[in-house]
Motif scaffolding. Structure first.
Motif, PDB file in Angstrom:
ATOM      1  N   UNK A 273      37.736 -33.369   1.178  1.00  0.00           N
ATOM      2  CA  UNK A 273      36.809 -32.779   1.948  1.00  0.00           C
ATOM      3  C   UNK A 273      35.632 -33.740   2.477  1.00  0.00           C
ATOM      4  N   UNK A 274      34.782 -34.175   1.072  1.00  0.00           N
ATOM      5  CA  UNK A 274      33.408 -35.029   1.699  1.00  0.00           C
ATOM      6  C   UNK A 274      32.546 -33.910   0.500  1.00  0.00           C
ATOM      7  N   UNK A 275      32.915 -33.116   0.297  1.00  0.00           N
ATOM      8  CA  UNK A 275      31.954 -31.946  -0.950  1.00  0.00           C
ATOM      9  C   UNK A 275      31.484 -33.176  -1.850  1.00  0.00           C
ATOM     10  N   UNK A 276      30.305 -33.175  -2.031  1.00  0.00           N
ATOM     11  CA  UNK A 276      29.685 -33.817  -3.134  1.00  0.00           C
ATOM     12  C   UNK A 276      29.953 -33.672  -4.700  1.00  0.00           C
ATOM     13  N   UNK A 277      31.253 -33.546  -5.027  1.00  0.00           N
ATOM     14  CA  UNK A 277      31.073 -32.514  -6.024  1.00  0.00           C
ATOM     15  C   UNK A 277      31.167 -33.695  -7.285  1.00  0.00           C
ATOM     16  N   UNK A 278      31.191 -34.757  -7.326  1.00  0.00           N
ATOM     17  CA  UNK A 278      31.741 -36.022  -8.103  1.00  0.00           C
ATOM     18  C   UNK A 278      30.213 -36.120  -8.483  1.00  0.00           C
ATOM     19  N   UNK A 279      28.911 -35.628  -8.509  1.00  0.00           N
ATOM     20  CA  UNK A 279      27.869 -35.574  -8.838  1.00  0.00           C
ATOM     21  C   UNK A 279      27.589 -34.857 -10.192  1.00  0.00           C
ATOM     22  N   UNK A 280      28.307 -33.639  -9.753  1.00  0.00           N
ATOM     23  CA  UNK A 280      27.896 -31.828 -10.352  1.00  0.00           C
ATOM     24  C   UNK A 280      27.936 -32.923 -11.924  1.00  0.00           C
ATOM     25  N   UNK A 281      27.339 -31.727 -12.680  1.00  0.00           N
ATOM     26  CA  UNK A 281      26.833 -31.968 -14.093  1.00  0.00           C
ATOM     27  C   UNK A 281      27.144 -30.685 -15.078  1.00  0.00           C
ATOM     28  N   UNK A 282      28.621 -30.497 -15.656  1.00  0.00           N
ATOM     29  CA  UNK A 282      28.219 -29.097 -16.398  1.00  0.00           C
ATOM     30  C   UNK A 282      28.010 -29.755 -18.047  1.00  0.00           C
ATOM     31  N   UNK A 283      26.635 -29.244 -18.493  1.00  0.00           N
ATOM     32  CA  UNK A 283      26.122 -28.838 -19.616  1.00  0.00           C
ATOM     33  C   UNK A 283      26.024 -30.430 -20.141  1.00  0.00           C
ATOM     34  N   UNK A 284      24.983 -30.709 -19.055  1.00  0.00           N
ATOM     35  CA  UNK A 284      25.014 -32.269 -18.968  1.00  0.00           C
ATOM     36  C   UNK A 284      25.865 -33.615 -19.184  1.00  0.00           C
ATOM     37  N   UNK A 285      27.384 -33.162 -18.470  1.00  0.00           N
ATOM     38  CA  UNK A 285      28.116 -33.320 -18.684  1.00  0.00           C
ATOM     39  C   UNK A 285      28.987 -33.877 -17.471  1.00  0.00           C
ATOM     40  N   UNK A 286      29.440 -34.763 -16.526  1.00  0.00           N
ATOM     41  CA  UNK A 286      29.711 -35.625 -15.565  1.00  0.00           C
ATOM     42  C   UNK A 286      31.357 -34.507 -14.985  1.00  0.00           C
ATOM     43  N   UNK A 287      31.039 -33.605 -13.896  1.00  0.00           N
ATOM     44  CA  UNK A 287      32.314 -32.530 -13.480  1.00  0.00           C
ATOM     45  C   UNK A 287      33.645 -33.405 -13.912  1.00  0.00           C
ATOM     46  N   UNK A 288      33.906 -34.526 -13.534  1.00  0.00           N
ATOM     47  CA  UNK A 288      34.717 -34.878 -14.476  1.00  0.00           C
ATOM     48  C   UNK A 288      35.958 -35.080 -15.536  1.00  0.00           C
ATOM     49  N   UNK A 289      34.291 -35.683 -16.070  1.00  0.00           N
ATOM     50  CA  UNK A 289      34.522 -35.649 -17.555  1.00  0.00           C
ATOM     51  C   UNK A 289      34.705 -34.135 -17.688  1.00  0.00           C
TER      52      UNK A 289
END
Length: 285
Positions: A218-234
């Motif tokens: 749906x185009x939400x900018x979730x790919x750039x999110x970081x969790x504990x300094x790690x990219x969310x996909x990783x």
């Protein structure tokens, strides 16, 4: 030549395409770079050339038609999310049909449903849901009311992923707390509660992963999110690996490892991932 997609003029520049088929072949690349809804795939559902609707029997001949002989093309497509939603709605109707069958009709209903377009789509995109539906129609699964509730939940995820994620907050709080209590449950012989916690957590994690994928579509900018300094996909990849390790340890009755993974790995990871995704989706909504 004018090209429209779903009734809207498309800004497509033709290069070396010579016929309609070559234009359609290049459509996937163009859509993936212009509309995030189609990044996960799409299917052609209709084609009109110069205002004439092309039927299935003449579709192949139309692919070979030279573009110099065409003034306009109107292409109708559905995104993967739309196709899955359509399949879920069809399955919802199938439940009503199943309820209306007599005993003999219910015995053969599962085999009939397996060959439907809805079943084929769901088996590809949601194998877990396919098995749930098939088992119910085969008379060995959950009740039709339970199945209806699951399908309605999946439809809400597709239509309102950000809201569905936000509404999970109390559930996340509860399951994270139960993960931290899991070592004590195992030590004190509360095996049934421990099994419920593992099953409950597994289902919640799968739901978060589904919603993450839908937010991307749906185009939400979730790919750039970081969790504990790690990219969310990783982060999700690592999270999924720990979940697999937990389930394997649980099957092997390694209570020490199960407790450690649940309390020190999965509970904080669950809280961190949920908080990051929920904040991002809420701000972007």
């Amino acid at each position: 030549m004018d090209i429209s997609i779903n009734g809207e003029k498309a800004d497509i520049t033709l290069e070396s395409e010579k016929n309609i088929g070559e234009i359609l072949a290049g459509l996937e690349y163009w859509l993936a770079n212009s509309d995030p809804r189609y990044n996960e795939g799409f299917r052609l559902s209709g084609l009109s050339i110069d205002g004439h609707v092309i039927g299935a029997d003449s579709l192949e001949d139309s692919f070979n038609r030279d573009i110099d002989s065409v003034d306009s093309i109107d292409i109708t497509i559905l995104s993967l999310a739309e196709l899955v939603a359509e399949a879920l709605l069809d399955s919802r109707q199938a439940i009503d049909e199943f309820n209306g069958c007599d005993f003999a009709g219910k015995r053969v209903f599962a085999e009939k449903w397996k060959t439907s377009p809805a079943a084929l789509m769901i088996s590809e995109e949601s194998p877990d849901l396919y098995e749930i539906i098939l088992n119910t129609f085969s008379g060995v699964g959950i009740s039709v009311d339970g199945l209806t509730a699951i399908i309605d939940e999946r439809l809400r995820e597709l239509e309102f992923p950000a809201k569905e994620l936000n509404d999970m907050n109390p559930v996340i709080t509860e399951i994270a707390g139960r993960l931290e209590e899991l070592p004590l449950d195992i030590q004190t012989g509360k095996d049934r509660r421990a099994a419920e916690t593992v099953s409950f957590f597994s289902g919640i994690a799968e739901k978060i992963f589904r919603i993450f994928k839908l937010l991307k579509i749906r185009g939400f900018p979730v790919d750039d999110i970081r969790v504990a300094e790690i990219l969310v996909s990783d982060y999700i990849g690592e999270f999924n690996d720990v979940i697999k390790e937990l389930l394997q340890a649980y099957e092997q009755q390694d209570s020490v490892l199960v407790g450690d993974l649940a309390e020190y790995e999965l509970a904080p990871r669950l809280r961190g991932l949920y908080a990051a995704l929920n904040i991002s989706s809420t701000e972007a909504a």
